[in-house]
Scaffold this motif. Structure first.
Motif, PDB file in Angstrom:
ATOM      1  N   GLU A  96      -2.303 -34.814 -83.960  1.00 36.96           N
ATOM      2  CA  GLU A  96      -2.955 -34.671 -85.198  1.00 36.96           C
ATOM      3  C   GLU A  96      -2.711 -33.207 -85.489  1.00 36.96           C
ATOM      4  OE1 GLU A  96      -6.506 -37.285 -85.967  1.00 36.96           O
ATOM      5  OE2 GLU A  96      -6.697 -34.882 -85.779  1.00 36.96           O
ATOM      6  N   ALA A  97      -2.546 -31.780 -84.901  1.00 38.80           N
ATOM      7  CA  ALA A  97      -2.571 -30.569 -85.515  1.00 38.80           C
ATOM      8  C   ALA A  97      -2.174 -30.168 -83.968  1.00 38.80           C
ATOM      9  CB  ALA A  97      -3.611 -29.736 -85.131  1.00 38.80           C
ATOM     10  N   ARG A  98      -0.753 -28.908 -84.315  1.00 39.82           N
ATOM     11  CA  ARG A  98      -1.266 -27.657 -83.609  1.00 39.82           C
ATOM     12  C   ARG A  98      -1.814 -26.833 -82.578  1.00 39.82           C
ATOM     13  NH1 ARG A  98       4.592 -26.324 -81.542  1.00 39.82           N
ATOM     14  NH2 ARG A  98       4.935 -27.915 -82.184  1.00 39.82           N
ATOM     15  N   VAL A  99      -1.849 -26.475 -81.877  1.00 41.88           N
ATOM     16  CA  VAL A  99      -2.881 -25.681 -81.303  1.00 41.88           C
ATOM     17  C   VAL A  99      -1.938 -24.177 -81.223  1.00 41.88           C
ATOM     18  CG1 VAL A  99      -4.695 -24.649 -80.055  1.00 41.88           C
ATOM     19  CG2 VAL A  99      -4.871 -26.975 -81.109  1.00 41.88           C
ATOM     20  N   ILE A 100      -2.070 -22.955 -81.040  1.00 41.96           N
ATOM     21  CA  ILE A 100      -1.853 -22.074 -80.890  1.00 41.96           C
ATOM     22  C   ILE A 100      -2.973 -20.768 -80.576  1.00 41.96           C
ATOM     23  CG2 ILE A 100       0.034 -19.926 -80.935  1.00 41.96           C
ATOM     24  CD1 ILE A 100       1.025 -22.022 -83.434  1.00 41.96           C
ATOM     25  N   PRO A 101      -2.494 -20.626 -79.352  1.00 43.57           N
ATOM     26  CA  PRO A 101      -2.865 -19.320 -79.107  1.00 43.57           C
ATOM     27  C   PRO A 101      -2.657 -18.027 -78.906  1.00 43.57           C
ATOM     28  CG  PRO A 101      -3.005 -20.839 -77.053  1.00 43.57           C
ATOM     29  CD  PRO A 101      -1.608 -21.104 -77.664  1.00 43.57           C
ATOM     30  N   VAL A 102      -3.210 -17.334 -79.734  1.00 43.08           N
ATOM     31  CA  VAL A 102      -2.672 -15.958 -80.220  1.00 43.08           C
ATOM     32  C   VAL A 102      -3.736 -14.991 -79.387  1.00 43.08           C
ATOM     33  CG1 VAL A 102      -2.228 -13.853 -81.763  1.00 43.08           C
ATOM     34  CG2 VAL A 102      -2.347 -16.691 -82.321  1.00 43.08           C
ATOM     35  N   ILE A 103      -3.210 -14.242 -78.546  1.00 45.69           N
ATOM     36  CA  ILE A 103      -3.293 -13.494 -77.515  1.00 45.69           C
ATOM     37  C   ILE A 103      -3.756 -11.868 -77.739  1.00 45.69           C
ATOM     38  CG2 ILE A 103      -3.890 -12.079 -74.894  1.00 45.69           C
ATOM     39  CD1 ILE A 103      -3.825 -15.348 -75.489  1.00 45.69           C
ATOM     40  N   LEU A 104      -4.930 -11.724 -78.752  1.00 44.63           N
ATOM     41  CA  LEU A 104      -5.466 -10.396 -79.222  1.00 44.63           C
ATOM     42  C   LEU A 104      -5.261  -9.231 -78.613  1.00 44.63           C
ATOM     43  CD1 LEU A 104      -7.850 -11.509 -81.904  1.00 44.63           C
ATOM     44  CD2 LEU A 104      -5.185 -11.120 -81.685  1.00 44.63           C
ATOM     45  N   ARG A 105      -6.681  -9.508 -77.070  1.00 40.54           N
ATOM     46  CA  ARG A 105      -6.803  -8.360 -76.187  1.00 40.54           C
ATOM     47  C   ARG A 105      -6.517  -8.714 -75.128  1.00 40.54           C
ATOM     48  NH1 ARG A 105     -12.725  -6.606 -77.044  1.00 40.54           N
ATOM     49  NH2 ARG A 105     -13.176  -8.555 -78.154  1.00 40.54           N
ATOM     50  N   PRO A 106      -6.294  -8.090 -73.844  1.00 38.86           N
ATOM     51  CA  PRO A 106      -6.142  -8.672 -72.569  1.00 38.86           C
ATOM     52  C   PRO A 106      -7.780  -9.173 -72.051  1.00 38.86           C
ATOM     53  CG  PRO A 106      -5.472  -6.333 -72.745  1.00 38.86           C
ATOM     54  CD  PRO A 106      -6.643  -7.011 -74.263  1.00 38.86           C
TER      55      PRO A 106
ATOM     56  N   LEU B 146      -4.677 -22.079 -84.991  1.00 43.53           N
ATOM     57  CA  LEU B 146      -5.530 -20.258 -84.590  1.00 43.53           C
ATOM     58  C   LEU B 146      -6.265 -20.378 -83.689  1.00 43.53           C
ATOM     59  CD1 LEU B 146      -3.251 -18.399 -86.612  1.00 43.53           C
ATOM     60  CD2 LEU B 146      -1.997 -19.690 -84.720  1.00 43.53           C
ATOM     61  N   LEU B 147      -5.626 -20.478 -81.979  1.00 38.74           N
ATOM     62  CA  LEU B 147      -7.102 -19.557 -81.799  1.00 38.74           C
ATOM     63  C   LEU B 147      -6.538 -18.084 -81.303  1.00 38.74           C
ATOM     64  CD1 LEU B 147      -7.309 -22.386 -78.697  1.00 38.74           C
ATOM     65  CD2 LEU B 147      -8.112 -22.347 -80.878  1.00 38.74           C
ATOM     66  N   LEU B 148      -7.558 -17.046 -81.734  1.00 41.50           N
ATOM     67  CA  LEU B 148      -7.454 -15.292 -81.434  1.00 41.50           C
ATOM     68  C   LEU B 148      -8.664 -15.004 -80.300  1.00 41.50           C
ATOM     69  CD1 LEU B 148      -7.734 -14.377 -85.427  1.00 41.50           C
ATOM     70  CD2 LEU B 148      -5.737 -15.517 -83.742  1.00 41.50           C
ATOM     71  N   ILE B 149      -7.570 -14.749 -79.014  1.00 45.58           N
ATOM     72  CA  ILE B 149      -8.294 -15.062 -78.192  1.00 45.58           C
ATOM     73  C   ILE B 149      -8.748 -13.580 -77.398  1.00 45.58           C
ATOM     74  CG2 ILE B 149      -8.359 -15.331 -75.566  1.00 45.58           C
ATOM     75  CD1 ILE B 149      -7.829 -18.313 -77.328  1.00 45.58           C
ATOM     76  N   SER B 150      -9.604 -13.200 -77.107  1.00 40.71           N
ATOM     77  CA  SER B 150     -10.389 -12.047 -76.605  1.00 40.71           C
ATOM     78  C   SER B 150     -11.555 -12.422 -75.474  1.00 40.71           C
ATOM     79  CB  SER B 150     -10.607 -11.289 -77.978  1.00 40.71           C
ATOM     80  OG  SER B 150     -11.858 -11.763 -78.305  1.00 40.71           O
ATOM     81  N   ALA B 151     -11.934 -11.660 -75.135  1.00 40.71           N
ATOM     82  CA  ALA B 151     -13.319 -11.593 -74.500  1.00 40.71           C
ATOM     83  C   ALA B 151     -14.317 -12.074 -74.658  1.00 40.71           C
ATOM     84  CB  ALA B 151     -13.372 -10.805 -73.238  1.00 40.71           C
ATOM     85  N   ASP B 152     -14.434 -11.829 -76.394  1.00 43.99           N
ATOM     86  CA  ASP B 152     -15.473 -12.181 -77.525  1.00 43.99           C
ATOM     87  C   ASP B 152     -15.287 -13.428 -77.688  1.00 43.99           C
ATOM     88  OD1 ASP B 152     -16.877  -9.538 -77.855  1.00 43.99           O
ATOM     89  OD2 ASP B 152     -15.214  -8.344 -78.046  1.00 43.99           O
ATOM     90  N   PHE B 153     -14.122 -13.620 -77.513  1.00 43.43           N
ATOM     91  CA  PHE B 153     -13.803 -15.201 -78.031  1.00 43.43           C
ATOM     92  C   PHE B 153     -14.322 -16.276 -77.527  1.00 43.43           C
ATOM     93  CE2 PHE B 153     -11.116 -18.890 -78.358  1.00 43.43           C
ATOM     94  CZ  PHE B 153     -11.367 -18.870 -80.172  1.00 43.43           C
ATOM     95  N   LEU B 154     -14.301 -15.895 -76.375  1.00 39.63           N
ATOM     96  CA  LEU B 154     -14.182 -16.944 -74.841  1.00 39.63           C
ATOM     97  C   LEU B 154     -15.306 -16.619 -74.498  1.00 39.63           C
ATOM     98  CD1 LEU B 154     -11.003 -16.316 -72.889  1.00 39.63           C
ATOM     99  CD2 LEU B 154     -11.888 -17.902 -73.769  1.00 39.63           C
ATOM    100  N   ARG B 155     -16.194 -15.739 -74.676  1.00 42.77           N
ATOM    101  CA  ARG B 155     -17.639 -15.676 -74.565  1.00 42.77           C
ATOM    102  C   ARG B 155     -18.450 -16.894 -75.747  1.00 42.77           C
ATOM    103  NH1 ARG B 155     -21.533 -10.419 -75.697  1.00 42.77           N
ATOM    104  NH2 ARG B 155     -19.726 -11.005 -77.970  1.00 42.77           N
ATOM    105  N   SER B 156     -17.720 -16.659 -76.858  1.00 43.72           N
ATOM    106  CA  SER B 156     -18.528 -17.221 -78.320  1.00 43.72           C
ATOM    107  C   SER B 156     -18.315 -18.931 -77.287  1.00 43.72           C
ATOM    108  CB  SER B 156     -18.422 -17.388 -79.521  1.00 43.72           C
ATOM    109  OG  SER B 156     -18.566 -17.936 -80.144  1.00 43.72           O
ATOM    110  N   ASP B 157     -19.945 -19.509 -77.593  1.00 42.67           N
ATOM    111  CA  ASP B 157     -20.545 -20.768 -77.171  1.00 42.67           C
ATOM    112  C   ASP B 157     -19.618 -21.154 -78.995  1.00 42.67           C
ATOM    113  OD1 ASP B 157     -21.502 -20.757 -75.191  1.00 42.67           O
ATOM    114  OD2 ASP B 157     -23.580 -20.446 -75.940  1.00 42.67           O
ATOM    115  N   ASP B 158     -19.903 -21.302 -80.067  1.00 41.60           N
ATOM    116  CA  ASP B 158     -19.357 -21.613 -81.463  1.00 41.60           C
ATOM    117  C   ASP B 158     -17.356 -20.983 -80.581  1.00 41.60           C
ATOM    118  OD1 ASP B 158     -21.610 -22.442 -82.618  1.00 41.60           O
ATOM    119  OD2 ASP B 158     -21.636 -20.109 -83.605  1.00 41.60           O
ATOM    120  N   CYS B 159     -16.942 -20.324 -80.930  1.00 40.12           N
ATOM    121  CA  CYS B 159     -15.165 -21.073 -80.674  1.00 40.12           C
ATOM    122  C   CYS B 159     -15.446 -21.851 -79.017  1.00 40.12           C
ATOM    123  CB  CYS B 159     -15.305 -19.088 -80.568  1.00 40.12           C
ATOM    124  SG  CYS B 159     -15.256 -17.701 -81.416  1.00 40.12           S
TER     125      CYS B 159
END
Length: 148
Positions: free
Chosen positions: A88-98, A60-73
């Motif tokens: 090997e895995a199912r990736v699901i974006p979970v949109i937390l914040r606009p 699960l990728l918990l998406i927000s501006a902070d997530f996209l800004r983070s190099d680690d994320c």
């Protein structure tokens, strides 16, 4: 089935709410969630994160501006997409914040909640997270049926 959660530290409160909503799936032993705050004292952090990341069937990728800004994320996103592409895995974006995520490597993946409406834009956060949990349950059932 292990579920790896990737998130930005700024979204930790929303992560905790999501984990609460996934608790019934955990009680039923359908999934086991894991995220970096579960690294135990004295453990090698990066090695433990890699171990769980590499064995998770759902990421699960918990998406927000902070997530996209983070190099680690974003590094995690790229690694997750490689696992997704080879099945090997199912990736699901979970949109937390606009946030504008058009052009991101996961843009072609169907997000949660339904229609990609950010969790924080729902009038009721519980309803948003229940929608996410229901979507994850469906994915788990789908993956389990393929492994029979």
């Amino acid at each position: 089935m292990e579920v790896f959660l990737s998130y930005a530290r700024e979204d930790e409160a929303l992560l905790e709410e999501l984990v609460k909503h996934l608790s019934i799936l955990q009680r039923q032993k359908v999934i086991k969630t894991w995220y970096d705050r579960q690294v135990s004292a004295g453990a090698e952090t990066n090695a433990e994160i890699d171990e769980h990341f590499n064995t998770a069937r759902i990421i699960l990728l918990l998406i927000s501006a902070d997530f996209l800004r983070s190099d680690d994320c974003y590094s995690t996103v790229e690694r997750a997409m490689k696992r997704h592409k080879v099945g090997e895995a199912r990736v699901i974006p979970v949109i937390l914040r606009p946030v504008d995520y058009q052009g991101a490597v996961f843009t072609n993946l169907e997000p949660l909640p339904v229609d990609g409406k950010p969790v924080t834009q729902w009038t009721n956060l519980d309803a948003a997270f229940a929608n996410v949990a229901t979507g994850i349950r469906k994915v788990v059932e789908e993956l389990a049926s393929k492994n029979l």
